[in-house]
Design a protein around this motif. Structure first.
Motif: not given
Ligand code: GAL
Length: 435
Positions: A308-311, A373-375, A380-381, A387-388
């Motif tokens: 649930g916390s992907q974004n 890299k995903k992190s 950034k997204a 959502a940071l």
């Protein structure tokens, strides 16, 4: 307990023989002058930190070696204990005694609290010279400043809302990494049936708090998280979404083993590394342990955002502050260290070992693995999407007093089945008012 300070080595002077010629004498004097000059430039820097697990110690070693290359001496003040609670207690004792270490690993609002005590040494000249404002995200730069001046040097960005998975364990039950909480509990049931402990956790207050923080983000989303844990909104803290998050958190307990009490986080990670357990909710310092064990992401283990916390992205930034110390000359070592911490070379090597990503935004990540890299992409997204979110369990947002009060509520709720989720939520709302 703080490590004992090694006494400075006593120097023995070789007595000059009566027959020493003038030229020998001048050579000796020149050598003495040189060694005096070197001594004047070699600062002893006592560094308080809590990086004692395999991956952490390797990272601390990078700092020590680079500092010593600058001609300074590292005096290790390592205080074991994940999350740094023990280290902060040791620090207080030393500051109160009027004998602070030259540098200490401190984060978030605690930096400002130490600033209020008037004990920190600004490092703004180093920051200006090296252009920190240009390369740091402004939210992070703000945490590092006191009265507009840099007093802290950040070293990394750790993401907290990860789920680490043993790839073989998942294969055994023929499952995919869980994306939702429903998926998660389905996979966890299958693992249990297959005789694998689904969740590795260490029963220490900060680990329980961190796990709950991650569950709350996954259940309620970033806007809810911010309202509850950044704004400390009373109605949100005791509202229905919080209750749902607490219920989900409690369900996890039935999937963890019974011998969790007091277990260190890296021992829980080891359970996932060796297949004794399948999954762990933990920040990416856990990756440092996989790396030390020569495990490869995508093959031996998987790093996915918690259900649930992907974004969203919970950030935890490690940093060092510098204390005003009485010994002359130490400030040279402190400034050397501040410059080093933010240097591209240090941020690259340190973060490769630590599991985090550089906090400098201008570095090339080609040497980093897929999880890093995903992190970076997710950081950034999430930043762009609002959502940071700061990790409250890791000192990034609430005061140390509120954080401690939250730890107590979550710890009691985790171990005492008679407390209802609503009661725990009410207690969280009360804890938010701790002064
Ligand atoms: C965090 C810290 C990390 C990590 C972890 C376990 O609070 O930011 O650097 O080491 O604790 O000790």
């Amino acid at each position: 307990m703080p490590a004992a300070r090694p006494d400075s080595p006593t120097r023995r002077r070789a007595p000059l023989a009566a027959s020493t010629s003038v030229s020998t004498l001048s050579t000796v004097l020149a050598a003495a002058a040189l060694s005096f000059a070197t001594a004047a430039h070699a600062a002893q820097v006592e560094v308080l930190h809590y990086w004692t697990s395999g991956g952490e110690a390797k990272s601390a070693q990078v700092l020590k070696q680079m500092l010593e290359k600058k001609g300074d001496t590292w005096v290790d003040f390592a205080v074991a204990g994940g999350g740094g609670g023990n280290a902060m207690t040791a620090l207080k004792t030393r500051v109160v005694a009027g004998n602070p270490p030259a540098a200490a690993q401190i984060k978030g609002p605690a930096i400002h609290e130490w600033g209020d005590e008037g004990v920190l040494m600004p490092i703004d000249d180093v920051a200006k010279q090296d252009g920190w404002d240009r390369v740091l995200p402004p939210e992070i730069a703000a945490i590092m400043k006191y009265n507009g001046q840099y007093v802290g040097a950040p070293v990394n960005v750790h993401r907290v809302n990860w789920l680490w998975i043993n790839a073989d364990a998942l294969k055994k039950v023929n499952a995919q990494p869980p994306a939702t909480w429903d998926d998660f509990f389905r996979v966890a049931d299958a693992l249990k049936k297959a005789g694998i402990t689904p969740v590795a956790i260490g029963g220490q207050p900060w680990q329980e708090a961190e796990t709950f923080e991650t569950v709350a983000l996954g259940v309620g989303g970033a806007a809810f998280y911010k309202k509850a844990f950044v704004q400390l909104d009373d109605a949100t803290l005791k509202g229905p979404t919080m209750v749902k998050a607490l219920e989900t958190f409690r369900r996890l307990r039935t999937y963890a083993d019974a011998s969790q009490t007091g277990r260190d986080w890296n021992m829980a990670t080891a359970m996932v590394i060796n297949g004794q357990a399948a999954m762990q909710f933990m920040g990416d310092w856990a990756k440092g342990e996989f790396t030390v064990a020569n495990k490869v992401p995508g093959k031996d283990y998987l790093c996915v955002a918690a259900p649930g916390s992907q974004n969203a992205y919970t950030f935890n930034v490690d940093s060092f502050v510098f204390f005003k110390v009485k010994t002359p000359g130490v400030d040279k070592g402190q400034k050397d260290m501040a410059g080093l911490l933010m240097s591209p070379a240090f941020q690259q090597t340190f973060n490769l070992n630590k599991g985090s990503i550089p906090v400098r935004q201008d570095l090339d990540l080609s040497k980093f693995d897929a999880c890093a890299k995903k992190s970076s992409a997710d950081f950034k997204a999430a930043g762009a999407a609002g959502a940071l979110v700061p990790s409250w369990a890791h000192d990034m947002v609430v005061s140390p007093a509120v954080e401690g009060a939250f730890y107590d509520v979550i710890g009691k709720y985790w171990s005492d089945e008679s407390m209802t989720a609503q009661q725990a939520a009410n207690r969280l709302a009360a804890a938010a008012k701790t002064q």
